[in-house]
Design an enzyme around this catalytic site. Structure first.
Site, PDB file in Angstrom:
ATOM      1  N   ASP A 142     -23.849  30.712 -18.110  1.00 26.14           N
ATOM      2  CA  ASP A 142     -24.111  30.229 -16.751  1.00 26.14           C
ATOM      3  C   ASP A 142     -22.942  29.375 -16.269  1.00 26.14           C
ATOM      4  O   ASP A 142     -21.805  29.629 -16.659  1.00 26.14           O
ATOM      5  CB  ASP A 142     -25.449  29.463 -16.768  1.00 26.14           C
ATOM      6  CG  ASP A 142     -26.180  29.517 -15.450  1.00 26.14           C
ATOM      7  OD1 ASP A 142     -25.601  29.070 -14.440  1.00 26.14           O
ATOM      8  OD2 ASP A 142     -27.323  29.995 -15.401  1.00 26.14           O
ATOM      9  N   HIS A 205     -26.341  24.870 -11.330  1.00 28.92           N
ATOM     10  CA  HIS A 205     -27.153  26.052 -11.674  1.00 28.92           C
ATOM     11  C   HIS A 205     -27.403  26.169 -13.182  1.00 28.92           C
ATOM     12  O   HIS A 205     -28.529  26.398 -13.630  1.00 28.92           O
ATOM     13  CB  HIS A 205     -26.410  27.282 -11.145  1.00 28.92           C
ATOM     14  CG  HIS A 205     -27.153  28.575 -11.207  1.00 28.92           C
ATOM     15  ND1 HIS A 205     -27.170  29.371 -12.339  1.00 28.92           N
ATOM     16  CD2 HIS A 205     -27.894  29.226 -10.282  1.00 28.92           C
ATOM     17  CE1 HIS A 205     -27.888  30.458 -12.089  1.00 28.92           C
ATOM     18  NE2 HIS A 205     -28.336  30.398 -10.839  1.00 28.92           N
ATOM     19  N   SER A 531     -32.855  33.570 -10.684  1.00 28.36           N
ATOM     20  CA  SER A 531     -32.153  32.759 -11.685  1.00 28.36           C
ATOM     21  C   SER A 531     -33.080  31.777 -12.380  1.00 28.36           C
ATOM     22  O   SER A 531     -32.892  31.459 -13.546  1.00 28.36           O
ATOM     23  CB  SER A 531     -31.044  31.952 -11.019  1.00 28.36           C
ATOM     24  OG  SER A 531     -29.956  32.763 -10.723  1.00 28.36           O
TER      25      SER A 531
END
Ligand SMILES: *[C@@H]1O[C@H](CO)[C@@H](O)[C@H](O)[C@H]1NC(C)=O
Ligand SMILES: *[C@@H]1O[C@H](CO)[C@@H](O)[C@H](O)[C@H]1NC(C)=O
Ligand SMILES: *[C@@H]1O[C@H](CO)[C@@H](O)[C@H](O)[C@H]1NC(C)=O
Ligand SMILES: *[C@@H]1O[C@H](CO)[C@@H](O)[C@H](O)[C@H]1NC(C)=O
Ligand SMILES: *[C@@H]1O[C@H](CO)[C@@H](O)[C@H](O)[C@H]1NC(C)=O
Length: 740
Positions: A142, A205, A531
Site C-alpha cells: 500500500d 491510505h 480499499s
C-alpha cells in the site's frame, strides 16, 4: 546475435530526431523507450540459475557487450523470475517471442482504489481467538504506514514468528513487534514534494488499511467526535509487514511485482492489496495476478479490492481465481449532514462533516452567479472548479455547486461552506476541507430554486450526525461489478465487506482530505472504498488461518465464501455481480463443514482450458506440467471453485454440467443434503448425488451440478447449499445472458 538497439542510444537519437522534425510519425514513435516487465515464470530451484537465466536472456537479445550496459530496473528472483527493463517497442516485440519469456508487458501505473465494522460482521472484541494469531503475518502492499499510531503499538506481543525472513529497511521507521517489516519500492525514482522516501505513509491510505486488518484496540477513537468508540483491527495480535508500492504518482506494476517477490520470500501468510487497474488484463499480463499466483504456490492467500469503478458492469479488474476479490458494502451506520435554509426548510445531505457552524446563518450563493469573469475558468463556476469563482462574491458565504467535487475550489475562493448537488444518484458521504453537505438532484434542485427565488438567500450547515441505515448491508454504487471481463464464467467479485465510512488510523503526514488548505492532522480518519473492504477480508482470512494453519489458500477462500451472509438482490439488481457470495462472516468461516479445495494443478488445468500453452505453463510452474488432452479440455466450469457461473445466450436451450469435489473439515461422520434454491422459471438445477455421506475428516466426495432449461430473464440468481444440520455450505449459482 545482437539484434536490438541500445535503449540509451535511442534516447539520444530521439532528442536529435525531435530537433529534426517533421519526420514520419510512425518512425518517431518506434524510437520511444518504455519500461517493460519481462515475466519468466517460476524461479528455478536456486538463485544462481535464476540470475543466469536473466543474463542469458539479455545476452541473447543484445549480445554480451551491450547486455552488460543495459539498465535493468529490477530482477525478480526470490519467489519467481523476471526482469524490468527499458525497451523500444520493436525490442519489446522481439523479446516477447524469446525462449524463457512467459509474457512481456508495459510497466503501467495502478491506483489506490471502526471500528464498528468488526462488530457489524459479528467479530466481537470478546470473540474466541486462536493462541496462534500472533504467528500470522499480513503483508500490506500500500502507501506505507505511520508506525507511531497507537493502532500499531506492540504491547504484550512477543518477537516476530521464527519463519519471518523480512527486514525493516528504512532510514525513517523503527519496526517493533507489531510492524515487523517495512520496505519501499519506487523504481521510477519519482517523488512529489514532501513525500517521505521511506516506508512512512504520506497519504494515509496504507495506515488505514493496515489498521483495519490488524490494528490494536484503541479506546475513544473518533474523527472529531464522529464514529466514536473503540477502533480495532480484525486480528489485533497478527503482525504487519509493510511494502510501500504506492506514491503520489501512483503504484507502478514493476514495484507491485517487486513487493510480491519479497513478501512471498519473507514469509507472510496473507497478502492484502487494496490497489488495482482500471481494466482487467489477461492472467499473466497482470502483475497482481502473477504475484498472487506465486503466492498461492507458496500457500499464501492474496486478497484484493474489486475496484471503485462501479456501478458499470464488467468494471472489476482483480479477477484471478487464485485470489479473492472484495466488493464494498454498507454498514447500518450512515453520516447525515443537515442544512437549514433561510426559509426554515431543513434538508438532509450526505457528508462526513465534523465542522460546526454553530447554527449561524450565512449568505447563500449559486456558483454560476459567482463566476470570476476575468478567469478563463469562469464557465466552470457552477461546478466551483478551482479559480472559477470570484472570491469577492463568495467570501463569507455558502456556495452551491453542481458537482460533488473536492471542495477545494470553494475553500480557495474563501467560502465558509459548500452545498453540492449531483445529477447522478451516486452521492456518498465523504470528507471535505470545509463545512459541506452533498445532495442528490431532488433536494439539490429545491435548494437551487430557493436561491433563484429569494432575494437574500441564507443557509447553515450542521455537524454530521450518525443515522441508521436499515437496508444495510448492500453494495455501494462505486464498488466495481462483474461479470468477470476475462473469464465470464468465473464469478467475481467473491465477497463483500464493509467499505463505507470506516474509521481507522491515519497518517500524521497529511490532513484528512489531503486537500491544500485543510490543516486537520489527526490520528483517525473516516473514508470509503473497496480499499477498506479488502483488509476486512484479509483479516478474516488471517483469523481463519490462525485456527487452521495448514489450510491451503483455496480452502480458506472457500471457507470465507461458503459461510458468507447471503445478500439481497432487491437493492443490488446485479445480485452476485455486485456482492459475490455475500458479506464475509469470519466467525462462521472458522467452521465451514466442507471446503472446495484446489491446488496449483487445478489452476494449471483451468489455464490449459483457457488456451495457455504447455510451453508457457512449464515456465510458470517449472515442472513438467503439460496441457495433456484431458487437462486441455478442463473447462472453467470444472475448476473446483466455491461458486457457479454460466453465461449463455437467451432463448437458447441449455444443459450444462459443473463438477466439484468437497473436502470434509467438519465432523468425521456427517451427511450433507443438497438444497437448491432457484427462482420459479425455466431454469432447473439438479445436483447428483444429492446426499454426501462422509466417514472421516479430510475425506473428499465429488458431485455434479447440472443447469438445464432456458434463460427467461437477463440474470437468474440461485444457490446450492450443502446442509448437515449444523453447517450450511452455500454457493451462489448464477446464469446470465446479456449483461443486466
Ligand atoms: C522522517 O519522519 C519524520 C516524521 O516523524 C519527518 O518529519 C521527516 O521529514 C522524515 N524524514 C525523511 C528523510 O523522510
Ligand atoms: C479572478 O481570476 C483572475 C485570473 O485567474 C485572478 O488573477 C483574480 O485574482 C481572480 N479574482 C478574484 C476576485 O477571485
Ligand atoms: C430562475 O427563476 C426564474 C424566475 O424567477 C426562471 O425564469 C428561471 O428559469 C429560473 N432559473 C432556473 C435555472 O431554473
Ligand atoms: C513429472 O515427471 C515425473 C517423472 O516422470 C513424474 O513423477 C511427475 O508426476 C511429473 N509431474 C507432473 C506435474 O506431471
Ligand atoms: C478435447 O476436446 C476436443 C474438442 O472438443 C476433442 O476433439 C478431443 O477429442 C478432446 N480430447 C479429450 C482427451 O477428451
Amino acid at each position: 546475435m545482437a539484434f536490438f538497439l541500445l535503449c540509451s542510444l535511442v534516447e539520444q537519437q530521439k532528442r536529435l530526431v525531435l530537433n529534426l522534425m517533421p519526420i514520419p510519425r510512425q518512425y518517431f514513435l518506434s524510437f520511444f523507450c518504455q519500461s517493460y516487465i519481462v515475466y519468466m515464470g517460476d524461479r528455478p530451484s536456486d538463485e544462481i540459475s535464476t540470475s543466469f537465466l536473466h543474463t542469458n536472456l539479455l545476452q541473447a537479445a543484445f549480445g554480451s557487450d551491450v547486455a552488460a550496459t543495459k539498465s535493468v530496473r529490477y530482477t525478480y528472483q526470490r519467489s519467481f523470475s523476471g526482469i524490468v527493463i527499458d525497451l523500444t517497442e520493436e525490442e519489446a516485440a522481439k523479446m516477447a517471442e524469446m525462449d524463457g519469456v512467459v509474457s512481456l508487458f508495459p510497466n503501467e501505473k495502478k491506483h489506490l482504489h471502526t471500528t464498528r465494522s468488526w462488530n457489524f460482521l459479528g467479530l466481537s472484541e470478546q470473540v474466541k481467538r486462536s493462541p496462534s494469531e500472533g504467528d500470522i503475518i499480513i503483508g500490506v502492499l500500500d502507501t506505507g504506514i505511520w508506525p507511531e499510531s497507537n493502532s500499531f503499538n506492540d504491547k504484550g506481543l512477543g518477537p516476530p514468528p521464527k519463519k519471518w525472513k523480512g527486514t525493516c529497511k528504512s532510514n525513517n521507521i523503527t519496526c517493533n513487534n507489531k510492524i515487523i517489516g517495512a520496505k519501499y519500492y519506487n523504481s521510477d525514482n519519482l517523488f512529489s514534494d514532501g513525500e517521505f522516501r521511506s516506508p512512512r505513509d504520506t497519504d494515509g491510505h496504507g495506515t488505514h488499511t493496515a489498521s483495519i486488518a490488524a490494528g490494536r484496540v484503541v479506546n475513544r477513537a473518533s474523527l472529531y467526535g464522529l464514529a466514536s468508540g473503540k477502533a480495532r483491527g480484525g486480528v489485533p495480535s497478527a503482525r504487519i509487514a509493510v511494502y510501500k508500492i504506492c506514491w503520489v504518482f501512483g503504484c507502478s506494476d514493476a514495484d507491485i511485482l517487486a513487493a510480491f517477490d519479497d513478501a512471498i520470500a519473507d514469509g507472510v501468510d496473507i497478502i492484502s492489496l487494496s490497489v488495482g487497474a482500471s481494466f482487467a488484463k489477461e492472467y499473466f499480463r497482470e502483475p497482481i495476478s502473477i504475484g498472487a499466483y506465486h503466492a498461492m504456490k507458496k500457500g499464501i492467500l492474496t486478497v484484493t479490492s474489486a475496484g471503485n469503478d462501479g456501478p458499470i458492469h464488467s468494471s472489476i479488474a482483480n479477477i484471478a481465481p487464485w485470489s479473492i476479490s472484495v466488493a464494498a458494502s454498507t454498514m447500518d451506520r450512515k453520516f447525515l449532514t443537515k442544512v437549514k435554509l433561510g426559509n426554515n426548510k431543513v434538508y438532509e445531505g450526505l457528508s462526513v462533516n465534523p465542522f460546526d457552524l454553530k447554527n449561524k446563518m450565512y449568505p447563500l450563493i449559486y456558483g454560476a452567479d459567482a463566476a470570476n469573469t476575468s478567469s478563463d475558468m469562469s464557465s466552470r463556476a457552477k461546478y466551483c472548479m478551482t479559480d472559477s469563482l470570484d472570491s469577492n462574491l463568495v467570501k463569507g458565504k455558502i456556495v452551491l455547486c453542481d458537482l460533488v467535487g473536492s471542495g477545494f475550489g470553494a475553500l480557495n475562493a474563501g467560502a465558509v461552506g459548500t452545498l453540492m448537488r449531483d445529477q447522478y444518484p451516486f452521492v456518498f458521504a465523504k470528507s471535505f476541507p470545509l463545512p459541506a453537505s452533498a445532495f442528490e438532484l431532488v433536494d439539490g434542485n429545491q435548494i437551487f430554486s430557493y436561491i433563484n427565488t429569494t432575494s437574500a438567500p441564507t443557509a447553515t450547515i450542521y455537524k454530521s450526525t450518525e443515522g441508521i441505515d436499515t437496508l444495510a448491508p448492500y453494495v455501494h454504487t462505486f464498488s466495481s461489478r462483474g461479470p468477470n471481463p476475462i473469464t465470464p464464467d468465473l464469478l467475481k467479485p467473491d465477497l463483500a465487506a464493509p467499505g463505507d465510512n470506516i474509521l481507522a488510523a491515519w497518517t500524521l503526514g497529511s490532513s484528512i482530505t489531503g486537500v491544500e488548505g485543510d490543516n486537520r492532522i489527526v490520528p483517525f480518519n473516516i473514508i470509503s472504498g473497496t480499499s477498506m473492504a479488502c483488509p476486512h477480508v484479509s483479516a478474516s482470512a488471517a483469523y481463519v488461518k490462525s485456527f487452521h494453519p495448514s489450510w491451503s489458500p483455496a480452502a480458506i477462500q472457500s471457507a470465507l465464501m461458503t459461510t458468507a451472509l447471503p445478500m439481497n438482490s432487491g437493492i443490488n439488481l446485479e445480485a452476485e455481480f455486485a456482492y459475490g457470495s455475500g458479506q464475509v462472516n469470519p466467525v462462521k468461516a472458522v467452521n465451514p463443514g466442507l471446503v472446495y479445495d484446489a491446488e496449483e494443478i487445478d489452476y494449471i488445468k483451468f489455464l490449459c482450458g483457457q488456451g495457455y500453452s504447455t510451453r508457457l505453463l512449464r515456465l510458470v510452474t517449472r515442472d513438467n506440467a503439460t496441457c495433456s488432452d484431458e487437462a486441455a479440455n478442463a473447462t472453467v466450469w470444472d475448476l473446483n471453485y466455491p461458486s457457479f457461473a454460466l453465461s449463455t445466450s437467451p432463448s437458447e436451450a441449455l444443459r450444462h454440467s459443473f463438477k466439484r469435489t468437497v473436502t470434509n473439515v467438519g465432523s468425521p461422520m456427517s451427511t450433507y443434503r443438497a438444497i437448491v434454491a432457484a427462482p420459479i422459471g425455466l431454469i432447473k438445477i439438479q445436483v447428483t448425488p444429492s446426499v454426501l455421506s462422509f466417514t472421516s475428516v479430510g475425506q473428499k466426495l465429488s458431485f455434479e451440478l447440472i443447469i438445464e432449461g432456458k434463460l427467461d430473464k437477463s440474470l437468474v440468481s440461485a444457490s446450492l447449499e450443502w446442509d448437515d444440520g449444523e453447517h450450511k455450505v452455500r454457493s451462489p449459482v448464477i446464469v446470465f445472458g446479456s449483461i443486466p
